[in-house]
Write a protein that holds these residues in place. Structure first.
Motif, mmCIF file in Angstrom:
data_model
loop_
_atom_site.group_PDB
_atom_site.id
_atom_site.type_symbol
_atom_site.label_atom_id
_atom_site.label_comp_id
_atom_site.label_asym_id
_atom_site.label_seq_id
_atom_site.Cartn_x
_atom_site.Cartn_y
_atom_site.Cartn_z
ATOM 1 N N LEU A 1 39.555 48.738 45.762
ATOM 2 C CA LEU A 1 40.002 47.360 45.983
ATOM 3 C C LEU A 1 41.394 47.152 45.388
ATOM 4 C CD1 LEU A 1 36.857 45.089 45.434
ATOM 5 C CD2 LEU A 1 37.796 46.023 47.532
ATOM 6 N N GLN B 1 44.728 38.056 47.569
ATOM 7 C CA GLN B 1 45.754 38.809 46.835
ATOM 8 C C GLN B 1 45.930 38.243 45.433
ATOM 9 O OE1 GLN B 1 49.204 40.331 48.749
ATOM 10 N NE2 GLN B 1 47.592 41.663 49.498
ATOM 11 N N ASP B 2 44.828 37.881 44.811
ATOM 12 C CA ASP B 2 44.849 37.284 43.478
ATOM 13 C C ASP B 2 44.858 38.411 42.448
ATOM 14 O OD1 ASP B 2 44.780 35.403 41.540
ATOM 15 O OD2 ASP B 2 43.102 34.287 42.421
ATOM 16 N N VAL B 3 46.039 38.956 42.204
ATOM 17 C CA VAL B 3 46.136 40.185 41.419
ATOM 18 C C VAL B 3 45.618 40.012 39.996
ATOM 19 C CG1 VAL B 3 47.693 41.975 40.614
ATOM 20 C CG2 VAL B 3 48.121 40.870 42.793
ATOM 21 N N PHE C 1 45.541 45.120 54.012
ATOM 22 C CA PHE C 1 44.405 45.562 54.811
ATOM 23 C C PHE C 1 44.855 46.519 55.917
ATOM 24 C CE2 PHE C 1 42.325 41.150 53.959
ATOM 25 C CZ PHE C 1 42.310 41.446 52.615
ATOM 26 N N ALA D 1 39.274 37.759 45.177
ATOM 27 C CA ALA D 1 40.573 38.122 44.626
ATOM 28 C C ALA D 1 41.335 39.004 45.610
ATOM 29 C CB ALA D 1 40.398 38.843 43.295
ATOM 30 N N VAL D 2 40.610 39.947 46.250
ATOM 31 C CA VAL D 2 41.270 40.820 47.216
ATOM 32 C C VAL D 2 41.671 40.015 48.449
ATOM 33 C CG1 VAL D 2 41.034 42.858 48.670
ATOM 34 C CG2 VAL D 2 40.052 42.845 46.388
ATOM 35 N N ASN D 3 40.780 39.147 48.901
ATOM 36 C CA ASN D 3 41.087 38.344 50.090
ATOM 37 C C ASN D 3 42.329 37.492 49.905
ATOM 38 O OD1 ASN D 3 39.008 39.271 51.624
ATOM 39 N ND2 ASN D 3 37.564 37.680 50.992
ATOM 40 N N ALA E 1 35.667 39.296 42.606
ATOM 41 C CA ALA E 1 36.535 40.418 42.952
ATOM 42 C C ALA E 1 36.843 40.410 44.444
ATOM 43 C CB ALA E 1 35.877 41.736 42.553
ATOM 44 N N GLU E 2 35.814 40.144 45.244
ATOM 45 C CA GLU E 2 36.011 40.149 46.687
ATOM 46 C C GLU E 2 37.015 39.065 47.099
ATOM 47 O OE1 GLU E 2 33.657 38.050 49.063
ATOM 48 O OE2 GLU E 2 34.508 38.935 50.877
ATOM 49 N N TYR F 1 38.342 44.725 55.072
ATOM 50 C CA TYR F 1 39.615 45.250 54.598
ATOM 51 C C TYR F 1 40.115 46.423 55.444
ATOM 52 C CZ TYR F 1 38.012 42.669 50.520
ATOM 53 O OH TYR F 1 37.546 41.692 49.693
ATOM 54 N N LEU G 1 36.060 49.225 42.684
ATOM 55 C CA LEU G 1 37.154 48.435 42.123
ATOM 56 C C LEU G 1 38.487 49.166 42.264
ATOM 57 C CD1 LEU G 1 35.710 46.834 38.883
ATOM 58 C CD2 LEU G 1 36.188 45.776 41.069
ATOM 59 N N ILE H 1 44.526 45.814 47.498
ATOM 60 C CA ILE H 1 45.257 44.594 47.160
ATOM 61 C C ILE H 1 46.758 44.891 47.103
ATOM 62 C CG2 ILE H 1 45.419 44.594 44.630
ATOM 63 C CD1 ILE H 1 44.292 41.805 44.613
ATOM 64 N N LEU I 1 41.833 40.384 39.766
ATOM 65 C CA LEU I 1 41.343 41.741 39.972
ATOM 66 C C LEU I 1 41.699 42.630 38.785
ATOM 67 C CD1 LEU I 1 39.753 43.309 42.118
ATOM 68 C CD2 LEU I 1 41.893 44.300 42.840
#
Lengths: 306, 314
Positions: A162, B272-274, A170, B268-270, B265-266, A253, A159, A166, B277
């Motif tokens: 990640l 950019q859903d801050v 990437f 959210a990263v894809n 979570a995955e 990523y 996490l 974010i 996360l």
């Protein structure tokens, strides 16, 4: 020993990375209680150190001179050679675009290994700096830095990386930074404990007593003597960084698609899992062998120093 | 004792607060206006009312300090803001996804414990040195395997080669077999390693020699005298194991296409859903801190020796 001591002792193995607490802290604990026993135990579970060195040498050569090991292009596919099973021509088979899988693995070594080394370098330098400052300054500085380390350790590693991804986006470099960031806390904790124990030793007091300035003593006496156990830990972290980077690569990523990064290779092979088993099997086996070898070598380094 | 509990709870709250603060600062590092523009994008399907809500929730027009106070208040009351991608409250998403992840992680944990105990027992009762050294090398092999690859290999072997477990439209529990194994195997490795080390250590203690001298068999000594002493220290890594379980969930849910906190979570990263996360990070840190706190407080209860020492100190 009070309960607080016990809690403190446990916290040594609180690092979110399992590799940290398998070899680093508990081994030292066993060693202080029964050194002979610990040594015998470690030697028993360790076959093929030579093999580990050979695997690592090959992986390094792949990274340095990939052209020597294969004549195929890792990015340009061969027409009419799509999804061929392993054969004498392509001994690990080809992917959906007719690219030789072995060539992609060989050329991918540089991406996976350099990413891992960069990541560990970040953790090593930032973590060591924090640990040295905390351990030698003491007082509220020490307290503040170690609380920060506690916080970083309370967030699960994946996490944490990640969260960095974010923020940064990437890419190969960003993935390496994210992985490096996650190891800062464990490096800082290890280095701090080393520095604290070195600082208490008589020769450091003597150096201060004979007029050495704070930074001079730090640089000439405290730092070099604190680094010995850090080296074995660094090697261990490289293995863990390869695993983490391949995970980030697998999730998409890391490096963008034409790059033959090992984690990405597995992700790409995933779509052909029913028809082309070699596409996922081979890159995974390479990752496992390399990480296993690094862990073996790290164990050997740790034992040699003890 | 009361003082110890008080200071430990205080420490835990401090770590939690700092985790929130760090994640807030990181969130603020994202260009704030861009986030607001994103919210207004019709693709997210947020109504004007919801947007006004978000603006109020983040106190978008106020100062950073006000925003901070507001957000921390919202987090304490369980309001984690809105998901950019899904256009619903993050708390609603969590409520939907949490049960399946807890079930997956719980089953995986139980399986991992079982595996670790089997490894530890096998390496201690087997007379063959070769089997013992093989079993002893298992943990270091297990930690070197990337979890996502393990999942794919399990699908390949058990679903496509042996056709034992279906991956396409499996039953509810059938579909959990491979994911549970994928998480359990890497976690069982460090557990087994700690267990083995503890067993070896406890076997050197005088009371083991005494039991042996009285004529107890190896198996009896292991069960009656060593097991309890060797299992307890494993508790101390409960927090770390939790983190591993969570990481395992992110990867396994992605590989097997399951719904849960991990796939949340995955995604959210894809996207950019801050907000999503951040909520997951803060909640998992809270869980980690709570677990460690519980272990620290429970330990003297479970191990009377520590309680006696504590009584002597306090």
């Amino acid at each position: 020993m009070t309960i607080l001591d016990t809690a403190e002792r446990h916290r040594n193995i609180d690092s979110p990375n399992p590799l940290d607490w398998i070899s680093a802290a508990p081994a030292a604990e066993v060693a202080t209680r029964a050194p002979a026993k610990a040594r015998a135990y470690a030697i028993r579970i360790q076959p093929g150190l030579v093999l580990a060195y050979i695997v690592l040498a090959i992986a390094l050569l792949w990274a340095v001179a990939p052209g020597v090991f294969t004549s195929y292009d890792p990015v340009q596919g061969l027409p009419g050679q799509q999804l061929k099973a392993p054969s004498a021509l392509h001994f690990l088979g080809t992917d959906a675009l007719g690219r030789d899988l072995y060539a992609r693995l060989v050329y991918g070594a540089v991406h996976s290994l350099s990413g891992a080394v960069a990541a560990v370098a970040i953790g090593l330098f930032v973590g060591t700096a924090l640990g040295v400052v905390a351990g030698s300054a003491g007082g509220w500085v020490d307290h503040a830095i170690m609380r920060l380390v506690d916080i970083l350790l309370s967030i699960p590693v994946l996490l944490l990386s990640l969260s960095i991804i974010i923020l940064l986006g990437f890419g190969t470099v960003n993935a390496a930074i994210a992985v490096g960031f996650t190891s800062i806390a464990s490096f800082a904790r290890l280095v701090r404990s080393e520095v604290v124990s070195v600082r208490r030793s008589e020769y450091v007091e003597a150096a201060f007593g004979s007029g050495g300035t704070f930074f001079k003593v730090l640089w000439r006496h405290v730092l070099p003597n604190s680094l010995t156990s850090v080296i074995a830990f660094t090697a261990l972290q490289v293995g863990s960084a390869i695993l983490q980077l391949s995970t980030l690569g697998f999730l998409g990523y890391g490096a963008p698609p034409p790059t033959p990064e090992w984690g990405l290779l597995i992700a790409e092979g995933r779509n052909y899992i029913a028809t082309a088993w070699w596409l996922t099997a081979a890159p995974g086996i390479v990752v496992v062998l390399v990480v296993l070898s690094i862990n073996r070598v790290s164990q050997a380094i740790g034992r040699a120093q003890r | 004792m009361a003082r110890y509990i008080f200071s430990r709870v205080g420490q835990a709250l401090l770590v939690l607060w700092a985790t929130f603060t760090i994640s807030f600062v990181l969130l603020q590092a994202m260009p704030g206006d861009a986030v607001m523009v994103k919210f207004q994008n019709p693709e997210y399907g947020l109504s004007a009312e919801q947007i006004a809500d978000i603006r109020a929730a983040y106190d978008a027009d106020g100062s950073v300090v006000l925003q901070y106070v507001h957000t921390i208040g919202n987090f304490i009351t369980g309001d984690f803001g809105y998901s950019l991608q899904a256009g619903v409250a993050v708390s609603a998403q969590l409520a939907v996804n949490l049960p399946s992840t807890i079930r997956l992680a719980g089953l995986a944990f139980a399986t991992a414990v079982l595996l670790a105990v089997v490894i530890a027992v096998l390496s201690n009762i087997s007379g063959f040195t070769r089997l013992r050294s093989f079993v002893l090398s298992l943990p270091s092999l297990f930690v070197s395997i990337p979890a996502f690859w393990l999942g794919i290999m399990l699908i390949q072997i058990f679903s496509f080669r042996l056709r034992l477990v279906p991956v396409i439209n499996p039953g509810e529990w059938e579909g959990l077999i491979l994911p549970v194994l994928t998480i359990a195997v890497p976690i069982s490795a460090p557990m087994a390693q700690i267990l083995l080390r503890n067993i070896d250590e406890v076997l050197t203690r005088p009371f083991v020699s005494v039991a042996r001298a009285k004529g107890a068999s190896h198996a009896f000594v292991l069960w009656r005298h060593v097991a309890k002493n060797a299992v307890l220290p494993v508790l101390t890594v409960a927090g770390v194991l939790f983190g591993e379980l969570l990481a395992g969930a992110v990867i396994t849910e992605t590989v097997f296409g399951l719904n849960g906190i991990g796939s949340l979570a995955e995604q959210a990263v894809n996207f950019q859903d801050v907000a999503v996360l951040q909520a997951i990070v803060v909640i998992s840190a809270a869980a980690f801190v709570t677990i460690n706190l519980a272990v620290d407080l429970l330990y003297p209860v479970l191990d009377p020796r520590l309680k006696a020492k504590l009584g002597g100190v306090a």
